[in-house]
Design a protein around this motif. Structure first.
Motif: not given
Ligand SMILES: [Zn+2]
Length: 300
Positions: A116, A118-119, A123, A278-279
């Motif tokens: 979360e 890193r990308s 972020k 996000h993931y």
């Protein structure tokens, strides 16, 4: 293309995935977590079998192993896990000895936070908190751009007292975890409705449909989570709080009551954004794979 296996040992199941170096999940598998495996022997056997199975599809360069509880991450040791019944267990070395490939080791929550941060949803934030809600609850504390570990003791937000009414695996009572985990929500629903085996996913759908018992259970759980967030916000002033794990599919049904509580309770504090990972429930897998590839790149 290079491949790693991400392994997340949870209280009830071991979730594993074969992941390529573009972070595509190629295949997944789930196995039950061996019960009361205090020596780790059965758990290592189960993971070795999973890695061997994936290796028939692609050569595996490293394994990312995520476990819950208090860890000594550099030493690869589980200091304590209530759900797994582990104490001072050198699980990383036990697994490396069994499978003979490098194992990157981390806390299940902090490895998911890596993805979360890193990308994903955190972020760009220098100060953020990531809280996956599953069988257990812990937080990854991102402070001034770094994930705080404090030798593995930091972030055990599941064991702060939120005036809850249930006993906890830590030996105390009133903790956040037995009030707001997915397991807690299912148990509370069973106690109030008399229906057993209802999943959190089914319960939040009942909430949306207006089921009075489900709404009551949901309000108790989200209120407990909101009180824990109030504490974190007051002390750490995050820009964003990201929720993941099994409850992340509930989306606004989960976020709105927490946001409403915070809107009415915070006064001087900086209000953070509340976001879903996000993931989603895959954050742990991706973060674990990122750490495994870090080890591949470092050549260790
Ligand atoms: Zn506790």
């Amino acid at each position: 293309m290079s491949y790693v296996v991400a392994v997340d040992v949870g209280g009830t199941e071991i979730k594993s995935a074969l992941v390529d170096s573009d972070f595509n999940v190629i295949a997944t598998t789930t196995a039950p977590t061996p019960k009361a495996d205090t020596t780790g022997v059965e758990t290592v056997k189960a993971i070795a079998a999973i890695v061997a199975q994936f290796a028939t599809q692609h050569p595996v360069d490293a394994v990312g192993l995520a476990v819950p509880g208090a860890l000594d991450e550099p030493a690869g040791t589980s200091r304590w896990s209530g759900n797994l019944q582990w104490k001072n267990l050198p699980i990383r070395n036990l697994l490396e000895d069994a499978i003979k490939i490098p194992v990157a080791f981390g806390h299940d929550v902090r490895t998911a936070a890596v993805a979360e941060m890193r990308s994903g949803a955190a972020k760009g934030a220098r100060n953020a908190i990531f809280i996956p809600v599953g069988t257990g609850i812990a937080a990854a504390l991102i402070i001034d751009g770094e994930i705080r570990s404090a030798e593995g003791f930091a972030g055990e937000i599941g064991h702060v007292n939120v005036n809850g009414k249930y006993p906890c695996v830590c030996g105390k009572s009133g903790c956040l975890e037995p009030a707001a985990s997915t397991l807690a929500i299912s148990k509370a629903y069973e106690a109030q409705s008399g229906k057993s085996g209802t999943t959190t996913e089914e319960i939040y759908k009942l909430v949306v449909a207006g089921d009075a018992v489900a709404i009551n259970v949901w309000n108790d759980a989200t209120a407990a989570m909101a009180r824990a967030c109030e504490l974190l916000i007051t002390i750490l002033a995050p820009e964003v709080i990201v929720f993941g794990g099994g409850l992340s599919n509930a989306g606004e049904t989960f976020l709105k009551p927490i946001r409403d509580y915070l809107d009415s309770s915070l006064t001087f504090q900086r209000k953070p954004r509340l976001e879903i990972a996000h993931y989603g429930a895959k954050a742990g897998t991706i973060g674990c794979a990122m750490l495994a590839f870090d080890r591949v790149k470092a050549g260790k």
